[in-house]
Design an enzyme around this catalytic site. Structure first.
Site, PDB file in Angstrom:
ATOM      1  N   LYS A  76       0.820  -1.215   0.000  1.00 15.43           N
ATOM      2  CA  LYS A  76       0.000   0.000   0.000  1.00 15.43           C
ATOM      3  C   LYS A  76       0.859   1.272   0.000  1.00 15.43           C
ATOM      4  CE  LYS A  76      -2.704   0.085   3.519  1.00 15.43           C
ATOM      5  NZ  LYS A  76      -1.997   0.966   4.499  1.00 15.43           N
ATOM      6  N   THR A  78       3.936   1.535  -0.992  1.00  8.49           N
ATOM      7  CA  THR A  78       4.658   1.569  -2.260  1.00  8.49           C
ATOM      8  C   THR A  78       3.779   2.147  -3.364  1.00  8.49           C
ATOM      9  OG1 THR A  78       5.989  -0.338  -1.602  1.00  8.49           O
ATOM     10  CG2 THR A  78       5.891   0.159  -3.953  1.00  8.49           C
ATOM     11  N   ARG A  99       2.561   8.470   6.861  1.00 12.38           N
ATOM     12  CA  ARG A  99       2.839   8.340   8.293  1.00 12.38           C
ATOM     13  C   ARG A  99       4.332   8.129   8.528  1.00 12.38           C
ATOM     14  NH1 ARG A  99      -0.764   3.344   9.725  1.00 12.38           N
ATOM     15  NH2 ARG A  99      -0.010   2.756   7.672  1.00 12.38           N
ATOM     16  N   LYS A 110       7.980  -6.296  10.782  1.00 11.07           N
ATOM     17  CA  LYS A 110       7.240  -5.638   9.707  1.00 11.07           C
ATOM     18  C   LYS A 110       8.153  -4.870   8.767  1.00 11.07           C
ATOM     19  CE  LYS A 110       3.314  -2.509   8.952  1.00 11.07           C
ATOM     20  NZ  LYS A 110       4.019  -1.503   8.125  1.00 11.07           N
ATOM     21  N   ALA A 278      -3.200   1.833  13.718  1.00 12.57           N
ATOM     22  CA  ALA A 278      -4.470   1.727  12.998  1.00 12.57           C
ATOM     23  C   ALA A 278      -5.452   0.809  13.711  1.00 12.57           C
ATOM     24  CB  ALA A 278      -4.226   1.234  11.576  1.00 12.57           C
ATOM     25  N   PHE A 306      -3.760  -0.314   7.394  1.00 15.57           N
ATOM     26  CA  PHE A 306      -4.375  -1.625   7.182  1.00 15.57           C
ATOM     27  C   PHE A 306      -5.389  -1.585   6.037  1.00 15.57           C
ATOM     28  CE2 PHE A 306      -3.319  -2.249  11.892  1.00 15.57           C
ATOM     29  CZ  PHE A 306      -2.115  -2.870  11.590  1.00 15.57           C
ATOM     30  N   PHE A 386       3.100  -8.538  -8.653  1.00 20.37           N
ATOM     31  CA  PHE A 386       4.274  -9.236  -8.140  1.00 20.37           C
ATOM     32  C   PHE A 386       4.841 -10.108  -9.259  1.00 20.37           C
ATOM     33  CE2 PHE A 386       2.795  -7.689  -4.229  1.00 20.37           C
ATOM     34  CZ  PHE A 386       3.680  -7.976  -3.212  1.00 20.37           C
ATOM     35  N   TRP A 414       6.817  -0.707  -7.905  1.00 25.42           N
ATOM     36  CA  TRP A 414       7.950  -1.273  -7.170  1.00 25.42           C
ATOM     37  C   TRP A 414       9.128  -1.495  -8.114  1.00 25.42           C
ATOM     38  CZ3 TRP A 414      10.394  -6.082  -7.729  1.00 25.42           C
ATOM     39  CH2 TRP A 414      11.300  -6.420  -6.711  1.00 25.42           C
TER      40      TRP A 414
END
Length: 561
Positions: A76, A78, A99, A110, A278, A306, A386, A414
């Site tokens: 998200k 990215t 953020r 993470k 979140a 999230f 991906f 990406w």
């Protein structure tokens, strides 16, 4: 391109050529006196510059959210960074608002929160580590308040605080399970009054939520003064104002309230500021940063925490009120990998093509599409590609989106940066230009807190029922008695499922949401409804990411991602 040929995030970031932050500020029409330098590549915007921008017309706001996250990853942040770069690449004036990362997840499992691949914000290492010290300032303010509460009790307890009902915890910006429950004040009369206590990770502190919803220093001080720290022996709330700490806390936070200016790899301006959890809070960057970005550019791309059931719901029901603006479009990020997990495929098998699992997992995407529709905001689905995705899987997902009336774009930011998000940028701007937005929140502030909780559970989660524990039922009455009933509700729920059971993937139906406790966050301006065991102080995994981190004699960082 084979994934192995794309360098690690930190390698890409370290090889990128950054512009001096003064040049980034100049692109935004800011002058030298408008920014406060934190080295060559970071700056804070001054209060004078924020005041000068107040009368400017606001740009368009784009909110990036996602399906329920899985261990497969959705990307998200990215996509948020890549979309900002893509908008600039097609001739739009755009910036992003994100953020700040917490050190706990960065050192744990993470990782950081600066995007990934060729869609990153820079300087990546500094953003993911101490940045400009905002989170440390919040830690200090949080613990100063904790010390003042205990000192008040030690010095005679004039407010008759019930030591068993102190709800303000200490804070640390690190994962440390040993600090969840502790005993303080041992060692005799001069060491304080013994009692049970505990630590939250700093981003779970109400001060973080307060800072992110305040619109200036005066509002910050008012919000701080309203925070509830304890209850007295008559069970009445005791606030920061009762303690007399609001002025000192605001002083400690005066610089942390200023938004931070950085840049992406492609030199798109970015404001990175604030980062509340979140789960326990609203999970969005600061109101000040988002509002300032809207004054400085024609398009602002921001994200919520999230999936859409948590982050987007809180952004749209809570943050928009403080912001005074609402999104002109929502981007819903989905991946083939995550959808296959929601459809029952194991993480270890995700590289294998599985159209039946993908089809089943689309139920999760469908629910989030319906949820965004409830708010009356136009939607574009971003398929974050991906390297393991097969052409049949991508074609199936794209065709499904189109057949269900959704705008959809394949994104490869990406791997390719802004160029990989051009299709998404074009579709988002086209949707905005149609002007079909009819924003509405899900509930009126005048309805009861119970009705607000049920509205979210039924309409956003798809629950069949809501049950309140006896403790929560008692607290519902207390909320009304204390005059807090008109505040919005901030739901605490697992991010992995639409239900309150993390194992129920996809789109579960007929489930019950269990409300076990309510927690007042009066400074932030909402009531937290807990549906599960809240982990406000995470622990480290068996092999934390910190094990792979290092720095050489020249100060070059390795192992950060």
């Amino acid at each position: 391109m084979n994934q192995k040929k794309v360098p690690a995030d930190i390698e890409i970031a370290q090889k990128a050529e950054m512009l001096p932050i003064t040049s980034i500020a100049e692109k935004l029409g800011l002058e030298d006196e408008d920014i406060e330098l934190y080295g060559k590549y970071k700056a804070k915007l001054s209060y004078d510059s924020l005041k000068k921008l107040e009368e400017r017309k606001s740009g368009k706001l784009i909110l990036v959210t996602s399906i329920n996250p899985t261990p497969a990853g959705e990307g998200k942040s990215t996509v948020t960074v890549g979309l900002g770069d893509a908008l600039n690449s097609i001739g739009k004036q755009a910036m992003i608002a994100l953020r700040e990362p917490s050190l706990g997840p960065t050192m744990g499992v993470k990782g950081g929160a600066a995007g990934g691949g060729y869609a990153q914000v820079l300087p990546m290492e500094e953003i993911n580590l101490h940045f400009t010290g905002d989170i440390h300032a919040i830690t200090t303010a949080n613990n100063a308040l904790a010390a003042m509460v205990d000192n008040h009790i030690h010095q005679g307890n004039e407010l008759c605080i019930d030591q068993r009902r102190i709800i303000w915890k200490r804070a640390l910006d690190m994962n440390d399970r040993a600090l969840r429950q502790i005993v303080i004040g041992l060692g005799g009369p001069v060491q304080g009054v013994p009692r049970e206590d505990g630590f939250d990770i700093t981003v779970a502190s109400e001060i973080m939520a307060v800072l992110c919803l305040a619109d200036g220093l005066d509002d910050l001080k008012k919000r701080l003064s309203r925070m509830v720290v304890a209850y007295d022996i008559t069970k009445a709330p005791v606030t920061v104002q009762d303690i007399g700490a609001q002025g000192a806390l605001a002083m400690l936070l005066k610089d942390a309230l200023k938004p931070n200016l950085v840049q992406t790899i492609e030199h798109t301006p970015a404001l990175i500021h604030g980062g509340p959890f979140a789960n326990i809070a609203h999970g969005c960057n600061s109101v000040i940063a988002t509002r300032t970005a809207l004054k400085l550019s024609d398009y602002v791309v921001t994200e919520s925490g999230f999936g859409a059931d948590l982050g987007a719901e809180k952004f749209l029901n809570i943050k928009t009120e403080a912001l005074g603006a609402s999104p002109d479009a929502v981007v819903l990020v989905a991946t083939v990998r995550a959808l296959k997990m929601h459809g029952g495929q194991k993480k270890t098998d995700l590289a294998a093509e599985n159209l039946p699992a993908l089809e089943k997992g689309l139920e999760n995407l469908q629910k989030h599409m319906e949820t965004i529709g409830l708010f009356g905001v136009p939607l574009v689905i971003a398929i974050n590609k991906f390297v393991t995705d097969t052409e049949p899987e991508l074609a199936y997902l794209t065709n499904w989106c189109e057949s269900n009336g959704a705008e959809v774009a394949l994104t490869e930011v990406w791997e390719h940066g802004g160029k990989g998000g051009v299709e998404l940028a074009e579709k988002v701007t086209a949707v905005i230009e149609k002007g079909e937005k009819s924003f509405r929140r899900l509930y009126d502030q005048n309805v009861s807190l119970e009705d607000k909780i049920r509205t979210i559970a039924y309409n956003v989660y798809g629950a069949g029922d809501v049950k309140f524990s006896s403790k929560a039922e008692r607290q519902l009455m207390e909320v009304e008695n204390f005059g807090w009933g008109e505040l919005p509700v901030c739901m605490e729920k697992t991010q992995y499922s639409l239900s309150d059971d993390a194992k129920k993937l996809g789109r579960p139906k007929g489930f019950t949401i269990h409300i076990r406790e309510l927690r007042p966050k009066i400074g932030a301006g909402f009531i937290v409804a807990l549906t599960g065991e809240v982990m406000t102080m995470p622990g480290l995994p068996k092999k934390p990411a910190a094990y792979g981190m290092d720095v050489d004699e020249n100060g070059n960082v390795s192992g950060l991602y």
